[in-house]
Design a protein around this motif. Structure first.
Motif: not given
Length: 541
Positions: A476-498
């Motif tokens: 269960l993942l809670l993503v902090w709802q602010e700009s920097d975190t959402l930008r990092a979250w978007k980038q993380m989801q696009e990585t082959p590792q994720w």
């Protein structure tokens, strides 16, 4: 000492251009922006939420979100939604030799209007598409081209704002709606309101229902009943006077209308709310009053940070304390509380001494028992204070029945599966398990933890490699709802590792929201049970 803003000595820097896209089910919850942000609808239909207001997004229009504000976007039709999100900052020369610059908020530079229409049609769309293409290029000169295009867009926005001769239909509707809220006590007719909007009565009625989801007259009734509640709770006015002040000449008709809308007569409403109970320190305290069917007289509320309670009780709680950055606004909240003159204040444990002294000077204070006591002991303590022990026991019994139902739906999965709770803040992934998560997932439902040998960690850094090897059956993942975190979250989801994570590939990683998972209260735990049942029962598609 801050320097006066001079547009001739200012510059603007583009930080990011992002395309937000999704299908008809797309929904991006409200989050905090740390920079100036412009939003432009490129395709499809979208609904924009800013603070407590929402509106349909329109083509050829820029929507402005200043720093420290909140916004969210959701799809409003069947077509694929695409929105350009442009983040930038303002800078101004700070010394005579023009060798230094500093960041500024630039109040007054951007128009006060929250949306600006840019002509000709298609111009805004083309600028945003081209800017995004140049910004995403790896070539430095093309990145400079993106900066130039952004300057061009900013000039277009400022020019459109200064040359705008009249409001569009949306602004006309907002003007009419604002008039209703300011003149609700007048004899308002459809013809009069349509005239204020500059539209025909039939078109105005149809457009109002389509835009706001409620008829014109029902919205007017909602405004009047909300104002009537505030008058009855905040003053000693006679019922006749209340009726007159909210637009009803016949107090008996007003009483019938009030009972129909609220579910009880005005006298019953006043009697039930006679004791003015205020909560201070945390909105979660409302979650201890709801089981007792007590609505506070004053409480911290915010359209984003406390959306659940705000939507339920925003119109029923007369005094709204500041729920955004409470630590920064404690003195203002205490001043507002003192002016409200409550009969009783329920506060969070662990307040500073000066706060406790201020509260004690306002009204008798009850401090909620420590979280270590558990939510049931906390609830019973509040119930004893408010003389509602029977209602508390009734609610606890109802909770136990719901828990039994959820256990039955989850079945053996709880004994056979482990659950890991994580939080993403900026670019840092941590194991994050608070008291509410532990009580629901492990104590109540009986799921296993990947950390059985020690106490559940609260903020333990975790890498993607560790996540893949920890052995958790569900995450269960809670993503902090602010700009920097959402930008990092978007980038993380696009990585082959994720994308290669076992939990991701097998659809066993589930997103959870701050509400209710960061809160500890009876109501929050009940809502967590509902979420857990949906996410972990094995019946999800």
């Amino acid at each position: 000492m801050s320097l006066p803003l001079e547009i001739g000595k200012m510059s603007a820097t583009l930080w990011e251009v992002e395309l937000i896209a999704g299908d008809s089910a797309f929904q991006q919850g409200q989050h905090l922006t740390n920079t100036f942000t412009l939003l432009v609808l490129l395709s499809g239909e979208g609904i924009l939420e800013r603070g407590s207001a929402s509106c349909p997004m329109r083509q050829d229009t820029v929507y402005i979100c200043p720093p420290e504000s909140t916004f969210g976007i959701s799809a409003g039709g069947q077509e694929v939604l695409s929105v350009a999100q442009i983040r930038f900052g303002f800078f101004q020369v700070s010394n005579p030799s023009r060798t230094k610059m500093h960041a500024v908020l630039a109040e007054g530079i951007l128009p006060d209007s929250s949306s600006i229409k840019v002509e000709p049609a298609g111009r805004l769309h083309a600028l945003c598409r081209s800017m995004h293409e140049q910004f995403c290029s790896a070539e430095p000169l093309r990145w400079w081209r993106a900066q130039a295009l952004f300057q061009e867009l900013l000039v277009e926005v400022l020019s459109a704002a200064s040359n705008r001769a009249q409001d569009d239909t949306h602004q006309a509707m907002e003007r009419s709606k604002a008039y209703m809220e300011a003149h609700f006590a007048d004899d308002l007719t459809i013809d009069r309101l349509a005239g204020i909007a500059g539209l025909s009565p039939k078109y105005f009625v149809d457009l109002f229902k389509k835009r706001y989801g409620v008829s014109v007259l029902d919205h007017l009734t909602q405004i009047r009943m909300s104002k009537a509640k505030q008058l009855m709770l905040c003053s000693e006015r006679l019922l006749r006077d209340v009726a007159h002040e909210v637009g009803y000449r016949d107090e008996f008709y007003f009483s019938r209308k009030f009972k129909k809308e609220v579910g009880m007569s005005p006298s019953a409403f006043i009697k039930k709310r006679q004791r003015k109970v205020a909560v201070y320190g945390s909105t979660s305290l409302i979650g201890y009053l709801m089981p007792l069917e007590v609505i506070p007289y004053a409480a911290p509320l915010h359209a984003k940070w406390t959306r659940y309670y705000n939507d339920l009780f925003g119109a029923d709680i007369p005094i709204h304390l500041d729920a955004y950055r409470q630590n920064h606004n404690r003195s203002a909240n205490l001043d507002k509380l003192a002016a409200a003159s409550p009969d009783l204040i329920i506060c969070s444990p662990g307040l500073d001494g000066w706060e406790q002294e201020r509260l004690a000077a306002i009204a008798p204070v009850f401090e909620l028992p420590s979280e270590r006591e558990g939510w049931q002991r906390q609830l019973l303590a509040v119930a004893e204070l408010l003389e509602e022990p029977v209602q508390a026991q009734r609610w606890i019994a109802s909770f136990e029945r719901k828990l039994a139902t959820v256990r039955d739906k989850i079945g053996k999965q709880a004994q056979e599966n482990s659950v890991l709770t994580l939080r993403l803040q900026e670019d840092q992934l941590t194991v994050h398990c608070n008291r509410g998560m532990s009580d629901v997932l492990y104590s109540a439902l009986g799921f296993q933890s990947p950390y059985p040998a020690a106490e559940l960690p609260f903020n333990l850094p975790m890498t993607l490699e560790q996540l893949d090897t920890c052995g958790a059956d569900h995450v269960l993942l809670l993503v902090w709802q602010e700009s920097d975190t959402l930008r990092a979250w978007k980038q993380m989801q696009e990585t082959p590792q994720w994308l290669s994570l076992k939990a991701v590939r097998e659809n066993r990683l589930h997103l959870i929201a701050s509400e209710p998972w960061r809160e500890y209260s009876p109501i929050a735990l009940e809502r967590m049970l509902d979420d857990a049942c949906q996410l972990l029962s094995g019946n999800r598609p």
